[in-house]
Motif scaffolding. Sequence first.
Motif, short mmCIF file in Angstrom:
data_model
loop_
_atom_site.label_atom_id
_atom_site.label_comp_id
_atom_site.label_asym_id
_atom_site.label_seq_id
_atom_site.Cartn_x
_atom_site.Cartn_y
_atom_site.Cartn_z
N ASP A 3 1.00 -1.44 0.32
CA ASP A 3 -0.12 -0.13 0.08
C ASP A 3 0.96 1.14 0.17
OD1 ASP A 3 -2.11 -1.33 0.12
OD2 ASP A 3 -2.20 -1.50 2.65
N ALA A 42 2.39 4.47 -1.03
CA ALA A 42 2.76 5.43 -2.06
C ALA A 42 4.00 5.02 -3.36
CB ALA A 42 2.73 7.08 -1.49
N GLU A 70 0.71 8.18 4.04
CA GLU A 70 0.62 7.55 3.37
C GLU A 70 -0.44 7.82 2.61
OE1 GLU A 70 4.19 5.57 1.44
OE2 GLU A 70 5.48 6.39 2.40
N LYS A 71 -1.65 6.83 2.76
CA LYS A 71 -2.99 6.31 2.86
C LYS A 71 -3.66 7.28 2.05
CE LYS A 71 -6.69 2.96 4.11
NZ LYS A 71 -6.20 2.54 2.99
N THR A 73 -3.10 11.20 1.51
CA THR A 73 -2.55 11.74 0.52
C THR A 73 -1.52 10.93 -0.50
OG1 THR A 73 0.01 11.84 1.90
CG2 THR A 73 -0.97 13.72 2.57
N ASP A 74 -1.08 9.67 -1.05
CA ASP A 74 -0.50 8.67 -1.50
C ASP A 74 0.92 9.57 -2.24
OD1 ASP A 74 -0.34 7.39 -3.56
OD2 ASP A 74 -0.85 8.40 -5.26
N HIS A 90 5.10 9.95 -1.28
CA HIS A 90 5.83 8.79 -0.57
C HIS A 90 6.76 9.51 0.64
CE1 HIS A 90 8.32 5.57 -0.53
NE2 HIS A 90 9.22 6.76 -1.12
N ARG A 142 2.22 16.46 -4.75
CA ARG A 142 2.57 15.11 -5.50
C ARG A 142 3.36 15.32 -6.51
NH1 ARG A 142 -2.05 12.64 -4.35
NH2 ARG A 142 -3.44 13.18 -5.94
N ARG A 162 -4.01 3.85 -14.59
CA ARG A 162 -3.23 3.25 -13.96
C ARG A 162 -2.47 2.02 -14.18
NH1 ARG A 162 -8.60 4.11 -11.24
NH2 ARG A 162 -7.82 6.09 -9.41
N LYS A 164 -1.40 6.63 -13.33
CA LYS A 164 -0.27 6.25 -12.03
C LYS A 164 -0.45 4.59 -11.18
CE LYS A 164 -3.70 10.38 -10.31
NZ LYS A 164 -2.21 11.35 -10.80
N SER A 214 -0.44 2.00 -9.42
CA SER A 214 -2.32 1.34 -8.06
C SER A 214 -1.90 0.44 -7.68
CB SER A 214 -3.53 2.44 -9.13
OG SER A 214 -4.15 1.39 -7.90
#
Length: 543
Positions: free
Chosen positions: A98, A100, A209-210, A212-213, A215, A385, A464, A489, A491
């Motif tokens: 999970d 980012a 991270e969950k 905002t996505d 890293h 990001r 994705r 992106k 994912s």
Amino acid sequence: MPLARQGRSGASGDSRGGTSDGGRRAGGRGGRGGKDDGRGPRRRMPTDPRRRRRRVLRWSATVLAVLILGTAGAGYLYYQRLNGDLRKDDLNIGDSKDRAAKPKANAAGQTPLNILLIGSDARDSKENQDLGGAKDTYNTAPRADVQMLLHVSADRTNMSVVSMPRDTLLDIPKCTDPDTGTEYAAKTYTIANDSLGRGGPGCTVATWEKLTDIHIDHFIMVDFAGVVSMADAIGGVPVCVDKNIYSHTSQGHGSGLKLKAGTTSVKGKQALQWLRTRYGFEDDTDIARTKAQHQYMNSMVRQLRANATLSNPNRLRQLAETAVKALTVDKGLGSPKKLYDLSLDLKKVPTSRISMTTMPWEYAPDGNRVVPKPEDAAKLFRLVRQDIALDGKDKKKAASDKPADPAAADDEIAVRVVNGTLTEAKGAVQGRAAAVAGLLTGKGFTKAVADTSPAVSEDTTVVRYPSADLEGDARAVAKALGIGTDAVKKSADVSGVTLVVGADWRDGTKYTAADEDDTTPDSADLLNGAKKACMQVDPAYTW
């Protein structure tokens, strides 16, 4: 700023500051007796005494530079002696799948740097207990009462800091304590500062991270005692209030901060009081406390960069020794070379290009906590990001044109097309996935197929892919349809290249992306690092 060393215990932290303490607004306390708890190789040293003095001077600033956004350079020998005082912990203890995605390098091969600054309210020592109060909470699970994401741009020309109110309600992922192996199940709609007590700082990183996505590369933490010792070592940080303030009530609320109107240099316990004050600033909420923390951080940077006494090697040595005893960092940052490199990166950013912001928020339905403001918070996270300067002084960074793995031939790329046109106002466009799949087939992507599942809701069209070896394929699909690379992106939610036809492409055969607004939302309450400001005092707390 109480960036924080954690004191962990077996407790989960749910009993302190959960969502059941009705009647408090954003930043409300969590049952603490009414107290305001805002809680290479070895190089031979030169024989010339003047050169030795310069080397010690450069090195002594290394760890300090990490805290003050890069004030000096580094050296090796002195750090080697102090390295034993530097506490280290795991960076991310959530589910690795999970995490980012790491940002891509720009044309010059540079990548952004993201560091999570955490302030703990740990009562794991007599000193921390005395400073934090609430004797009944001694050695219980700590909470992350200060959380700030520090983003340094890839070209090192600017820096953005995003604070999260400590009482934000969000989802915390499953985390595993690296020391005990204890697993903490994922939680939904729970208070953000509980994350630190669920296995350590790595859970706070996983939570960010969950949400905002983004890293996160490193974290830095300091506890109550660390804040006090650092403020003393610095020699004081100037802060300002627009009228006399005494953060205290007959019911025991308040940090105890007492200042006269104007500018005062705070140090030691008084500095901690400033950073923890909620009762007395503006509307007595955690949002106002966050503003005060931003002002303190900005002032600290200006103070250290302008302070001529830092040319004194003994003073710098004291600062460095104090810092390493107060710090906990991730293992990737706990080496002389990494600290040296980080300090060099941070010192490149001028004070005038530092942007302090607060995550856009709105009150939760019960009015006691806050939640991310959907569109504005998502926009702020996207800007970070995509490495777009929050002060508006940079042009948008272009994405790299070289994916890690080249694309396969068009007719060999399997593409699943999903109908994402569902909206509350207009519903879904029937057959949209099939129509776009046919469009791809006509462009040579003969393995494109429409997903027959019910339509989903996706505001903007996105492509994705699950892993780096399929990135080139995903970009080829996007290019064929005129979709920008910023909509491609990585994912963990897909097993192959997946095109989701969003609500922005409900008809037609040509995709036209809407022009994105890259200005920082007004609700982020941006403050420039070079700006001197005064906190407004609630008249009920003046004297």
